[in-house]
Motif scaffolding. Structure first.
Motif, PDB file in Angstrom:
ATOM      1  N   ASN A  22       0.828  -1.220   0.000  1.00  0.00           N
ATOM      2  CA  ASN A  22       0.000   0.000   0.000  1.00  0.00           C
ATOM      3  C   ASN A  22       0.858   1.265   0.000  1.00  0.00           C
ATOM      4  N   VAL A  23       1.718   1.390  -1.008  1.00  0.00           N
ATOM      5  CA  VAL A  23       2.577   2.579  -1.094  1.00  0.00           C
ATOM      6  C   VAL A  23       1.730   3.820  -1.335  1.00  0.00           C
ATOM      7  N   GLN A  24       2.251   4.952  -0.870  1.00  0.00           N
ATOM      8  CA  GLN A  24       1.533   6.228  -0.961  1.00  0.00           C
ATOM      9  C   GLN A  24       2.237   7.155  -1.947  1.00  0.00           C
ATOM     10  N   PRO A  25       1.504   8.111  -2.528  1.00  0.00           N
ATOM     11  CA  PRO A  25       2.125   9.060  -3.461  1.00  0.00           C
ATOM     12  C   PRO A  25       3.337   9.750  -2.840  1.00  0.00           C
ATOM     13  N   GLY A  26       4.437   9.750  -3.592  1.00  0.00           N
ATOM     14  CA  GLY A  26       5.643  10.425  -3.133  1.00  0.00           C
ATOM     15  C   GLY A  26       6.574   9.581  -2.293  1.00  0.00           C
ATOM     16  N   GLU A  27       6.142   8.424  -1.838  1.00  0.00           N
ATOM     17  CA  GLU A  27       7.034   7.577  -1.034  1.00  0.00           C
ATOM     18  C   GLU A  27       8.203   7.078  -1.887  1.00  0.00           C
ATOM     19  N   GLN A  28       9.369   6.974  -1.262  1.00  0.00           N
ATOM     20  CA  GLN A  28      10.552   6.405  -1.906  1.00  0.00           C
ATOM     21  C   GLN A  28      10.509   4.891  -1.687  1.00  0.00           C
ATOM     22  N   VAL A  29      10.383   4.149  -2.781  1.00  0.00           N
ATOM     23  CA  VAL A  29      10.179   2.697  -2.692  1.00  0.00           C
ATOM     24  C   VAL A  29      11.247   1.983  -3.514  1.00  0.00           C
ATOM     25  N   LEU A  30      11.795   0.909  -2.960  1.00  0.00           N
ATOM     26  CA  LEU A  30      12.776   0.077  -3.654  1.00  0.00           C
ATOM     27  C   LEU A  30      12.163  -1.294  -3.899  1.00  0.00           C
ATOM     28  N   GLU A  31      12.235  -1.753  -5.138  1.00  0.00           N
ATOM     29  CA  GLU A  31      11.836  -3.129  -5.412  1.00  0.00           C
ATOM     30  C   GLU A  31      13.052  -3.912  -5.871  1.00  0.00           C
ATOM     31  N   LEU A  32      13.322  -5.009  -5.177  1.00  0.00           N
ATOM     32  CA  LEU A  32      14.449  -5.882  -5.494  1.00  0.00           C
ATOM     33  C   LEU A  32      13.939  -7.109  -6.250  1.00  0.00           C
ATOM     34  N   CYS A  33      14.699  -7.564  -7.250  1.00  0.00           N
ATOM     35  CA  CYS A  33      14.285  -8.685  -8.112  1.00  0.00           C
ATOM     36  C   CYS A  33      12.970  -8.328  -8.784  1.00  0.00           C
ATOM     37  N   ALA A  34      12.956  -7.182  -9.471  1.00  0.00           N
ATOM     38  CA  ALA A  34      11.710  -6.522  -9.871  1.00  0.00           C
ATOM     39  C   ALA A  34      11.101  -7.049 -11.171  1.00  0.00           C
ATOM     40  N   ALA A  35      11.909  -7.528 -12.098  1.00  0.00           N
ATOM     41  CA  ALA A  35      11.358  -7.920 -13.412  1.00  0.00           C
ATOM     42  C   ALA A  35      10.451  -9.154 -13.263  1.00  0.00           C
ATOM     43  N   PRO A  36       9.406  -9.258 -14.117  1.00  0.00           N
ATOM     44  CA  PRO A  36       9.091  -8.443 -15.295  1.00  0.00           C
ATOM     45  C   PRO A  36       8.340  -7.144 -15.011  1.00  0.00           C
ATOM     46  N   GLY A  37       8.010  -6.870 -13.727  1.00  0.00           N
ATOM     47  CA  GLY A  37       7.577  -5.524 -13.413  1.00  0.00           C
ATOM     48  C   GLY A  37       6.138  -5.313 -13.021  1.00  0.00           C
ATOM     49  N   GLY A  38       5.376  -6.365 -12.809  1.00  0.00           N
ATOM     50  CA  GLY A  38       3.983  -6.181 -12.406  1.00  0.00           C
ATOM     51  C   GLY A  38       3.840  -5.357 -11.142  1.00  0.00           C
ATOM     52  N   LYS A  39       4.654  -5.664 -10.149  1.00  0.00           N
ATOM     53  CA  LYS A  39       4.578  -4.945  -8.875  1.00  0.00           C
ATOM     54  C   LYS A  39       5.150  -3.529  -9.018  1.00  0.00           C
ATOM     55  N   THR A  40       6.198  -3.391  -9.827  1.00  0.00           N
ATOM     56  CA  THR A  40       6.744  -2.057 -10.107  1.00  0.00           C
ATOM     57  C   THR A  40       5.655  -1.155 -10.664  1.00  0.00           C
ATOM     58  N   MET A  41       4.908  -1.663 -11.632  1.00  0.00           N
ATOM     59  CA  MET A  41       3.858  -0.875 -12.259  1.00  0.00           C
ATOM     60  C   MET A  41       2.722  -0.562 -11.283  1.00  0.00           C
ATOM     61  N   GLN A  42       2.380  -1.531 -10.433  1.00  0.00           N
ATOM     62  CA  GLN A  42       1.360  -1.252  -9.418  1.00  0.00           C
ATOM     63  C   GLN A  42       1.772  -0.073  -8.533  1.00  0.00           C
ATOM     64  N   MET A  43       3.034  -0.080  -8.081  1.00  0.00           N
ATOM     65  CA  MET A  43       3.483   0.951  -7.154  1.00  0.00           C
ATOM     66  C   MET A  43       3.690   2.289  -7.857  1.00  0.00           C
ATOM     67  N   ALA A  44       4.172   2.241  -9.110  1.00  0.00           N
ATOM     68  CA  ALA A  44       4.317   3.482  -9.876  1.00  0.00           C
ATOM     69  C   ALA A  44       2.950   4.093 -10.156  1.00  0.00           C
ATOM     70  N   ALA A  45       1.967   3.252 -10.461  1.00  0.00           N
ATOM     71  CA  ALA A  45       0.615   3.739 -10.730  1.00  0.00           C
ATOM     72  C   ALA A  45      -0.020   4.356  -9.488  1.00  0.00           C
ATOM     73  N   ALA A  46       0.450   3.932  -8.297  1.00  0.00           N
ATOM     74  CA  ALA A  46      -0.064   4.493  -7.045  1.00  0.00           C
ATOM     75  C   ALA A  46       0.611   5.822  -6.690  1.00  0.00           C
ATOM     76  N   GLY A  47       1.606   6.234  -7.489  1.00  0.00           N
ATOM     77  CA  GLY A  47       2.241   7.531  -7.280  1.00  0.00           C
ATOM     78  C   GLY A  47       3.539   7.495  -6.510  1.00  0.00           C
ATOM     79  N   ALA A  48       4.055   6.290  -6.198  1.00  0.00           N
ATOM     80  CA  ALA A  48       5.319   6.189  -5.474  1.00  0.00           C
ATOM     81  C   ALA A  48       6.491   6.450  -6.414  1.00  0.00           C
ATOM     82  N   LYS A  49       7.614   6.864  -5.841  1.00  0.00           N
ATOM     83  CA  LYS A  49       8.859   7.022  -6.600  1.00  0.00           C
ATOM     84  C   LYS A  49       9.630   5.715  -6.474  1.00  0.00           C
ATOM     85  N   VAL A  50       9.532   4.892  -7.516  1.00  0.00           N
ATOM     86  CA  VAL A  50      10.005   3.510  -7.442  1.00  0.00           C
ATOM     87  C   VAL A  50      11.385   3.371  -8.079  1.00  0.00           C
ATOM     88  N   THR A  51      12.289   2.723  -7.356  1.00  0.00           N
ATOM     89  CA  THR A  51      13.559   2.265  -7.910  1.00  0.00           C
ATOM     90  C   THR A  51      13.464   0.750  -8.028  1.00  0.00           C
TER      91      THR A  51
END
Length: 420
Positions: free
Chosen positions: A226-255
């Motif tokens: 449940n990331v929030q807009p503007g939060e700094q979030v790190l995803e490890l072992c991220a590919a192919p990216g489903g979770k990355t896209m979920q968190m980016a779509a929620a407004g988080a700053k995802v690495t």
């Protein structure tokens, strides 16, 4: 131009690679096994190989009475594929002739085309009636035994039924996307399930980037985090990216970090298609530094929770690499914890059915880190049964859950909070 027999030849080749060389289908695809096929033949080859792997035990039981001894692997795989087609309603003349042609062209075993012809003609006559009486195919013992120990024999039968049935297509949409044109069913957890999807790239909203393919179980870790807009979030072992896209779509700053260049390239393509943004790093999860509001670690694991979609896995593997994976998961979990700010949170998850890769990892981490607690309350989402929440405070998902609605991947996840 479409060529059904070219698709069958490719399917036999794929079976040889999985059952003879211990290669996963994904490795074969990455190496170009499907490159020369037309799109419809590519899909057919994939489907035939997957159906044969799912039905391997049944096919071998049907063939056993017609074989005095097991023929060479390629011939056996042609017989298996032919048996699966014949016992699933395939036209006898076309299937038998195709398998005879495939074997006759083999430079070492072409002389066995007569055996293939004779056996498959018998299977065409007697096989479908026998097939209907056979039990649901079981997992190989190297995997079945520990899973029965973990979950019991009855649950194991339910999981094997889910594996045999295969998986529908689940998708995750952007928060504001209208997915009604997909004609799917909205699951209680928020995913949309499509029973007979066909070609994914031709579905409404794909080109527009309104959604991405993601099993309903795999979509839950990011929902729980449940990331929030503007939060700094790190995803490890991220590919192919489903979770990355979920968190980016929620407004988080995802690495998003992944060790594979090819997988990062695929993640980049997914982000471009969906119009979402994240910083991408090709690198080792254990070498990352910094402090983040939230970290999501989908750790490398046995992938035993994904057999509904990857029936090659229990046939290509033997469990010998699991010890190394379990050790790596523990190292990654400890390192990921060091990257969480005080007051922050870590989502640890694996697409595994083995407690050693889930429940046991979190139990040990909770003992190791006095500033770590498991957040049970965050697991109380729509569609999540209270019985799925585990003793140490994680969430255990299995393929036999939602059995009448298409099941789900096996997954384990736990939301771990760091004291302030």
């Amino acid at each position: 131009m479409s060529d059904a027999n070219h698709a069958r030849r490719t399917a036999v080749y794929l079976l040889d690679q999985v059952l003879g060389e211990g290669r996963l289908l994904a490795e074969c695809y990455a190496a170009g096994a499907l490159e020369k096929l037309a799109p419809e033949d590519r899909a057919r080859a994939q489907r035939l190989a997957a159906e044969t792997l799912r039905s391997l035990e049944r096919a071998d039981r049907v063939l056993k009475k017609h074989l005095k001894k097991t023929p060479p692997l390629t011939v056996m795989n042609a017989l298996r594929l032919g048996t699966v087609e014949l016992c699933s309603g395939g036209a006898a003349h076309g299937v038998v002739n195709a398998m005879v042609a495939i074997v006759s062209r083999h430079r070492r075993h072409g002389q066995l085309k007569g055996l293939v012809n004779a056996v498959l003609r018998k299977v065409a006559e007697e096989g479908p009636a026998e097939w209907a009486k056979l039990r649901t195919p079981r997992l190989p013992n190297w995997l079945r035994k520990p899973l029965v120990q973990a979950w019991g024999a009855e649950a194991m039968l339910g999981m094997e039924a889910a594996h045999y049935a295969g998986a529908p297509l689940d998708v995750t949409g952007k928060p504001d996307a209208d997915l009604s044109a997909l004609g799917g069913v909205l699951l209680p957890t928020g995913s949309v399930r499509i029973a007979a999807a066909g070609q994914v790239s031709s579905l409404p909203g794909f080109e527009a980037g309104d959604w991405w393919v993601q099993d309903a179980a795999a979509a839950l870790p990011a929902r729980i985090l449940n990331v929030q807009p503007g939060e700094q979030v790190l995803e490890l072992c991220a590919a192919p990216g489903g979770k990355t896209m979920q968190m980016a779509a929620a407004g988080a700053k995802v690495t998003a970090v992944d060790i594979s260049e090819n997988r990062v390239a695929r993640l980049r393509e997914n982000l471009e298609r969906t119009g979402l943004e994240a910083e991408l790093i090709t690198g080792d999860a254990l070498e990352q530094t910094g402090q983040y509001d939230a970290v999501l670690l989908d750790a490398p694991c046995s992938a035993t929770g994904t057999i509904r979609r990857h029936p090659d896995l229990p046939q290509a593997k033997d469990g010998s690499e699991f010890g190394g994976l379990i050790e790596l998961q523990a190292q990654m979990l400890a390192h990921a914890w060091s990257l969480v700010k005080p007051g922050g949170r870590l989502m640890f998850c694996t697409c595994s059915l083995l407690p050693d890769e889930g429940e046991c990892q979190v139990e040990e981490a909770l003992d190791m880190f006095p500033d770590m607690t498991a957040d049970r309350e965050a697991l109380n989402l729509p569609g999540v049964e209270p019985a799925w929440i585990t003793e140490e405070g994680g969430l255990r998902l299995r393929p036999d859950y939602w059995a009448t609605d298409g099941g789900m991947d096996g997954f384990y996840m736990a939301l771990l909070r760091k004291s302030a």
